[in-house]
Design an enzyme around this catalytic site. Structure first.
Site, mmCIF file in Angstrom:
data_model
loop_
_atom_site.group_PDB
_atom_site.id
_atom_site.type_symbol
_atom_site.label_atom_id
_atom_site.label_comp_id
_atom_site.label_asym_id
_atom_site.label_seq_id
_atom_site.Cartn_x
_atom_site.Cartn_y
_atom_site.Cartn_z
ATOM 1 N N ASP A 1 0.848 -1.186 0.000
ATOM 2 C CA ASP A 1 0.000 0.000 0.000
ATOM 3 C C ASP A 1 0.887 1.241 0.000
ATOM 4 O O ASP A 1 1.989 1.229 0.557
ATOM 5 C CB ASP A 1 -0.889 -0.024 1.246
ATOM 6 C CG ASP A 1 -2.063 0.939 1.140
ATOM 7 O OD1 ASP A 1 -2.314 1.473 0.037
ATOM 8 O OD2 ASP A 1 -2.734 1.165 2.172
ATOM 9 N N ASN B 1 -10.640 -2.857 -6.028
ATOM 10 C CA ASN B 1 -9.794 -2.047 -6.921
ATOM 11 C C ASN B 1 -10.391 -1.888 -8.314
ATOM 12 O O ASN B 1 -10.033 -0.969 -9.047
ATOM 13 C CB ASN B 1 -8.400 -2.660 -7.044
ATOM 14 C CG ASN B 1 -7.555 -2.508 -5.803
ATOM 15 O OD1 ASN B 1 -6.628 -3.284 -5.561
ATOM 16 N ND2 ASN B 1 -7.869 -1.515 -4.962
#
Length: 257
Positions: A36, A84
């Site tokens: 991330d 996503n």
């Protein structure tokens, strides 16, 4: 300028010290990795978001080698979640192209053969393109006999989706008369997960300061040690990884006992 050399000097001094602390300690057998911070890293560096994703992709090679040096046998990488898909079409297309490139790169990389790394992809493959599925088939077949290390790549993955898919398979077996309801326990249920046959992660690392799993390995992480770091993934260094290992070694794993 002398001041520019100080961080490098400190790093060179600190790295062997940290290595001396962790090299003989217990090592996780399986690490889950939530990468991330690519976009925030790019923003800080004055780069386009896609350049941050590219830098993150390159960092993976370093991370794999750090793990192999410590004989950490299994790595599960959270590469692309089901959520996503809700990002902009431009970003999703770029990420898919990046993943495709990485799968093809693995097929050419002699280190994958030398280290006998088996590569598997977990997730809802029906959400992926024909081209992506072909490359997944290629890399899985090419590495199917490798037996030293295992790299699981979670693409179009969600922990809740994985559990739902497992329940559907179990329900089908019950309807077909091939499984009785009272035969279903945790062991049987685990056989219907994407990670069937793979030990649960001992340690899950997430970069960029977020302290949540975001649906990653919900079932499998029940007794995993969690390590969160403020460092953005593209900036993650060997000493950051070794610090995570040191914290893991300092914890007492009692598994509810």
């Amino acid at each position: 300028m002398p001041t520019l050399k100080v961080p490098s000097l400190l790093y060179r001094l600190y790295e062997p010290y940290l290595w001396s602390q962790i090299k003989s300690g217990a090592k996780p057998h399986h690490i889950g990795l939530i990468v991330d911070g690519n976009r925030r890293f790019a923003q800080v560096q004055g780069m386009a978001s896609n350049e941050g994703h590219n830098a993150g992709s390159e960092k993976l090679e370093d991370f794999l080698r750090w793990c192999w040096r410590l004989e950490i046998k299994i790595i599960t990488l959270y590469a692309f979640s089901i959520e996503n898909h809700n990002r902009s079409d431009e970003e999703v297309d770029y990420l898919m192209d990046l993943i495709l490139s990485k799968l093809r790169e693995f097929q050419r990389d002699p280190v994958i053969r030398e280290e006998k790394v088996r590569i598997r992809v977990i997730g809802r493959r029906e959400d992926l393109s024909k081209e992506m599925n072909e490359e997944i088939d290629n890399i899985e077949e090419m590495t199917s006999t490798h037996d030293r290390f295992l790299l699981n790549i979670a693409i179009s993955y969600g922990g809740r989706a994985e559990i739902v898919d497992a329940v559907r398979k179990l329900a089908s077996r019950v309807v077909e008369g091939k499984l009785k309801v009272d035969e279903i326990d945790e062991h049987v249920f685990g056989q219907y997960l994407y990670t069937e046959g793979i030990p649960d992660p001992d340690l899950i690392i997430r970069t960029s300061g977020e302290e949540r799993l975001s649906g990653f390995l919900i079932w499998q992480s029940a007794y995993s040690e969690l390590y969160f770091t403020e460092v953005y993934w593209p900036a993650f260094r060997k000493i950051d990884f070794w610090r995570a290992i040191r914290v893991y070694q300092q914890r007492e794993r009692r598994f509810g006992k």
